[in-house]
Design an enzyme around this catalytic site. Structure first.
Site, mmCIF file in Angstrom:
data_model
loop_
_atom_site.group_PDB
_atom_site.id
_atom_site.type_symbol
_atom_site.label_atom_id
_atom_site.label_comp_id
_atom_site.label_asym_id
_atom_site.label_seq_id
_atom_site.Cartn_x
_atom_site.Cartn_y
_atom_site.Cartn_z
ATOM 1 N N HIS A 224 35.335 67.263 91.861
ATOM 2 C CA HIS A 224 35.483 68.718 91.868
ATOM 3 C C HIS A 224 35.956 69.205 93.235
ATOM 4 O O HIS A 224 37.071 69.689 93.353
ATOM 5 C CB HIS A 224 34.202 69.448 91.451
ATOM 6 C CG HIS A 224 33.696 69.072 90.110
ATOM 7 N ND1 HIS A 224 34.467 69.165 88.973
ATOM 8 C CD2 HIS A 224 32.488 68.570 89.711
ATOM 9 C CE1 HIS A 224 33.778 68.753 87.929
ATOM 10 N NE2 HIS A 224 32.564 68.371 88.359
ATOM 11 N N ASP B 185 35.474 64.947 82.419
ATOM 12 C CA ASP B 185 34.153 65.436 82.782
ATOM 13 C C ASP B 185 33.296 65.781 81.569
ATOM 14 O O ASP B 185 32.722 64.910 80.925
ATOM 15 C CB ASP B 185 34.307 66.630 83.724
ATOM 16 C CG ASP B 185 32.998 67.058 84.375
ATOM 17 O OD1 ASP B 185 31.969 66.402 84.133
ATOM 18 O OD2 ASP B 185 33.003 68.050 85.122
#
Length: 448
Positions: free
Chosen positions: A270, A321
């Site tokens: 991220h 994810d």
């Protein structure tokens, strides 16, 4: 003696350009590419034809397999990352090793249908509810390794240290099954995990919230001793940054740097809310960055500074994810398009650069530096994207890379080959008979 399998690619992306008529010989003894021959205008006798654009297999560098059960269920109403997390805990509470195997097998089969040949599974669901270890302390991790094998893809199991609910806070009741109690206990359990032909073992720090600063070095040393990849969720939320500054007086990136976590084997996942100094620390240490745009936008996280990170020296990879969708072509496209929205300019990455993030650089982040390229000696992992669907028909084949990144979707994946083995043929999974049914059944079991 095993017979070499020849795949004839109508068009193949060879890292810098699209080449028509490429014969790829796969050695079944070691699952590697024995030869790549260009200017082969027709399929050689006995060759398997791959119509469309053949790419190196795609690497999904960040996965939480059990989040696949959340698709659709978390799209009701509004909220934040933190309210989404409460729903995620509810799913985690219902998983057993058998249920996790079934869900992961179906999820990994969906990845194969989307052209993914290797997944990085960020695994922190270790113990039974309440934190009691299973008779086999790695039962949940072993279920994931077995699931990947049955789905026909490679896996790097990133066994994750998750020890606290926040800075100085013990695990909450949901998180007890994530925690080993200490980094030393985590390392002792992780030591028992073994890689094999389709699987490699890595490590992860869940986040600076979840691993006390004094124990970060233990996880980093475990990975360094094994030359294993090390991943970490980093600055996904501004609340994490604020809490870290309050507890330690520094950003999460600086905290990781001070405790030896950053480096070329490490990937930050991220990295959404960074300072200029953070970017310099990541790039200067050659720490990689895994962007997960479809999850970052689904959770309203924000747009990470991917372009600045790459300019600073951080290699980029991509992951799905939480599996709001499983589509690495969409992840690649979204990274560019999100940057366009932020800067109001176009063309931050070429299609080739985005494909490298989805292939060679993604594999490198997972410890498979011998994959992600169509060349002799590389693992014979291939993905073929149709160039004649309603989304991809029209452009000249020499623009196949641009077509794949900016027009194609997972629905256009026609073939997936792993180690020379044809796992998806003409859009049909060869090992899991009914992938949609397997997904529906495994998710329904969590509602019972």
């Amino acid at each position: 003696m095993p017979v070499t399998t020849t795949y004839w690619a109508e068009h193949a992306w060879l890292g810098s350009h699209v080449e028509p008529g490429v014969a790829i010989d796969a050695d079944p003894a070691d699952g590697r590419i024995a030869a790549v021959r260009t200017e082969v205008t027709a399929p050689p006798p006995g060759a398997v034809t791959l119509r469309g654009l053949t790419l190196p297999g795609l690497a999904n560098a960040h996965s939480h397999a059990f989040h696949r059960a959340l698709r659709g269920a978390v799209q009701i109403g509004s909220g934040t990352f933190w309210t989404w997390r409460d729903t995620m805990y509810g799913v985690a509470d219902k998983l057993t090793p058998d249920r996790y195997f079934a869900l992961a097998r179906a999820t990994y089969a969906e990845m194969a249908l989307a052209g993914v040949t290797c997944v990085g599974e960020f695994h922190y669901l270790h113990h039974a509810p309440g934190g009691t270890p299973y008779d086999d302390p790695n039962a949940m991790g072993e279920a994931l390794l077995a699931a990947a094998a049955e789905a026909g893809i490679r896996i790097t199991l990133l066994d994750t240290a998750y020890l606290s609910a926040g800075f100085g806070e013990p695990p909450n009741r949901h998180q007890l099954r994530f925690s080993d109690g200490s980094a030393d206990a985590w390392a002792e359990r992780a030591d028992a995990l073994k890689g094999c032909g389709h699987a490699r073992i890595g490590a992860a720090v869940h986040s600076v919230r979840a691993v006390p600063a004094a124990q970060l070095a233990t996880v980093a040393a475990w990975a360094a001793d094994r030359d294993a990849p090390l991943h970490v969720h980093l600055s996904e939320q501004t609340a994490e940054n604020d809490a870290c500054r309050a507890a330690h007086g520094v950003t999460p990136t600086r905290l990781l740097a001070d405790h030896g976590v950053l480096g070329p084997r490490t990937t930050a996942v991220h990295a959404t809310h960074l300072t200029d100094e953070d970017i310099a620390l990541l790039g200067g240490s050659s720490t990689g960055t895994c962007m997960c745009p479809t999850t970052e936008r689904d959770l309203a996280d924000g747009i990470g500074p991917a372009a600045a990170l790459q300019r600073a020296g951080s290699p980029l990879s991509l992951g799905s994810d939480s599996h709001a969708v499983i589509d690495l072509l969409e992840e690649a496209r979204a990274m560019e398009l999100d940057e366009r929205l932020r800067t109001r300019t176009r063309g931050h990455w070429t299609a080739a650069a985005l494909l490298r993030a989805a292939t060679a650089d993604g594999h490198a982040a997972l410890g498979w530096s011998d994959a992600g390229r169509i060349e002799p000696g590389a693992l014979a992992d291939l993905t073929t994207v149709a160039l004649d669907s309603v989304r991809t028909a029209g452009p000249h084949p020499r623009l196949g890379a641009e077509t794949a990144v900016f027009a194609a979707t997972n629905a256009d994946v026609r073939h997936t080959v792993v180690g020379g083995r044809h796992v998806v043929r003409d859009g049909v999974h060869q090992l899991v008979e009914d992938v949609a049914g397997a997904l529906a059944d495994s998710i329904a079991a969590l509602r019972s």
